[in-house]
Design a protein around this motif. Structure first.
Motif, PDB file in Angstrom:
ATOM      1  N   ILE A 195      11.983   5.856  10.688  1.00 51.02           N
ATOM      2  CA  ILE A 195      11.704   6.707   9.537  1.00 51.02           C
ATOM      3  C   ILE A 195      10.465   6.162   8.831  1.00 51.02           C
ATOM      4  N   SER A 196       9.454   7.021   8.677  1.00 53.97           N
ATOM      5  CA  SER A 196       8.185   6.624   8.057  1.00 53.97           C
ATOM      6  C   SER A 196       7.996   7.387   6.749  1.00 53.97           C
ATOM      7  N   VAL A 197       7.668   6.655   5.675  1.00 54.03           N
ATOM      8  CA  VAL A 197       7.468   7.265   4.356  1.00 54.03           C
ATOM      9  C   VAL A 197       6.069   6.896   3.863  1.00 54.03           C
ATOM     10  N   GLN A 198       5.268   7.929   3.562  1.00 52.45           N
ATOM     11  CA  GLN A 198       3.913   7.707   3.058  1.00 52.45           C
ATOM     12  C   GLN A 198       3.851   8.009   1.560  1.00 52.45           C
ATOM     13  N   VAL A 199       3.348   7.031   0.790  1.00 50.97           N
ATOM     14  CA  VAL A 199       3.280   7.143  -0.669  1.00 50.97           C
ATOM     15  C   VAL A 199       1.853   6.849  -1.116  1.00 50.97           C
ATOM     16  N   ARG A 200       1.413   7.508  -2.204  1.00 47.89           N
ATOM     17  CA  ARG A 200       0.118   7.168  -2.802  1.00 47.89           C
ATOM     18  C   ARG A 200       0.203   7.302  -4.315  1.00 47.89           C
ATOM     19  N   ASN A 201      -0.728   6.639  -4.995  1.00 48.57           N
ATOM     20  CA  ASN A 201      -0.844   6.760  -6.442  1.00 48.57           C
ATOM     21  C   ASN A 201      -2.101   7.562  -6.752  1.00 48.57           C
ATOM     22  N   ALA A 202      -1.926   8.814  -7.168  1.00 46.85           N
ATOM     23  CA  ALA A 202      -3.058   9.689  -7.468  1.00 46.85           C
ATOM     24  C   ALA A 202      -3.449   9.644  -8.936  1.00 46.85           C
ATOM     25  N   GLY A 203      -2.887   8.725  -9.711  1.00 44.31           N
ATOM     26  CA  GLY A 203      -3.183   8.647 -11.139  1.00 44.31           C
ATOM     27  C   GLY A 203      -4.459   7.890 -11.436  1.00 44.31           C
ATOM     28  N   ASN A 204      -4.682   7.593 -12.725  1.00 49.48           N
ATOM     29  CA  ASN A 204      -5.889   6.877 -13.132  1.00 49.48           C
ATOM     30  C   ASN A 204      -5.612   5.446 -13.569  1.00 49.48           C
ATOM     31  N   MET A 205      -4.394   4.970 -13.325  1.00 47.58           N
ATOM     32  CA  MET A 205      -4.068   3.585 -13.653  1.00 47.58           C
ATOM     33  C   MET A 205      -3.069   3.031 -12.633  1.00 47.58           C
TER      34      MET A 205
END
Length: 313
Positions: A195-205
């Protein structure tokens, strides 16, 4: 006889009058004597600019980038150029700043850069540095100043200071789970599934203490977390779903960053052909976050008859 009636005297008087008129004419036609030319002098000009998108800083503090250019607009070389930085209280140069050729910089308390002789009309290589700013309320403006000087006399020192203005904005994170994938997506009882989970932080901090929770689907058992770094995973009961689940921690996910996918491994312990198991991943952070609509995503696993040829769903 009248004094002016003698021929010789009349000729002398005419000559004198002619010379006087000529002198007056020359005086009227010729320009005035030129003013004394200004001596050649150096003239340093400094420009400081905050570089987008790091021309703003979030209210909890963060990084900015400032670029400084020094040129000599004068007619004489400027020897021993020194550039002194003025930083807001609590701000400092971050590690890893590169110094352009020709400059020598001290990033300590003095915060100065020196250059040799800057020829008339020439510009020194641009200085571009990253700095860390302290917290401040949203809407606050702050500035980095750069002041140049030389050991030579300058034409003017009014343009020796450049200023880069920085504005504080509200800081917010935005965690997104962009993919939840199972490989293989079609299984039979006894198979192992990655099971592969891709996460990112698209915010400004930066998002602090990012947790991704993945409950184990019914009929599956935990095997391992083979490639979880830089995630740190534990397996136990999830208070939200009430199921056994992985809880994986990423300590600090900077803005705009997409780390390597979180990898989890499970085995198919039971199930009937045609069953569809849903894998749900949920991301949370202790940092401010407004948009939670993309913090959860799902993937599916289809259970087949043992003799069925597996395809792709």
């Amino acid at each position: 006889m009248h004094p002016t009636s003698h021929p010789a005297r009349r000729r002398h008087l005419a000559t004198a009058v002619s010379l006087g008129a000529l002198a007056s004419l020359v005086t009227a036609v010729l320009p005035a004597s030129p003013a004394v030319a200004a001596p050649p002098r150096a003239d340093l000009v400094v420009t400081a600019t905050a570089v987008a998108p790091r021309d703003q800083v979030v209210d909890v503090g963060g990084g900015v980038t400032v670029e400084v250019e020094v040129r000599n607009a004068g007619t004489r070389s400027a020897p021993e150029v020194t550039l002194a930085y003025g930083l807001p209280s609590g701000a400092y140069f971050t590690d890893g700043n590169a110094v352009p050729e020709g400059w020598s910089c001290d990033f300590g308390a003095a915060a100065t850069c020196t250059y040799g002789a800057l020829a008339a009309g020439a510009s020194a290589p641009r200085l571009r540095f990253d700095l860390s700013f302290p917290p401040a309320p949203t809407g606050t403006t702050s500035a980095v100043t750069a002041t140049a000087r030389t050991t030579s006399t300058e034409l003017s020192t009014a343009n020796n200071v450049g200023e880069a203005t920085i504005t504080y904005i509200r800081g917010v994170t935005d965690l997104e789970i962009t993919a939840v994938q199972a490989n293989p997506a079609q299984v039979i009882v006894g198979d192992t599934v990655n099971i592969s989970v891709q996460v990112r932080n698209a915010g400004n901090m930066k998002a602090e203490d990012v947790h991704v929770t993945v409950p184990l689907p019914d009929g599956f058992t935990r095997v391992a977390e083979p490639n979880s770094s830089p995630w740190y995973c534990e397996f136990g009961d999830d208070p939200v779903s009430g199921q056994p689940a992985w809880d994986c921690l990423f300590y600090g996910m900077v803005e705009g960053y997409t780390p390597d996918p979180l990898e989890l491994t499970a085995a198919v312990a039971s199930g009937a052909p045609g069953d569809v198991a849903t894998v749900t991943a949920r991301a949370t952070t202790i940092s401010p976050e407004d948009d939670l609509s993309d913090n959860t995503a799902q993937g599916t696993i289809v259970i087949l008859e043992p003799a069925t040829v597996r395809g792709t769903v």
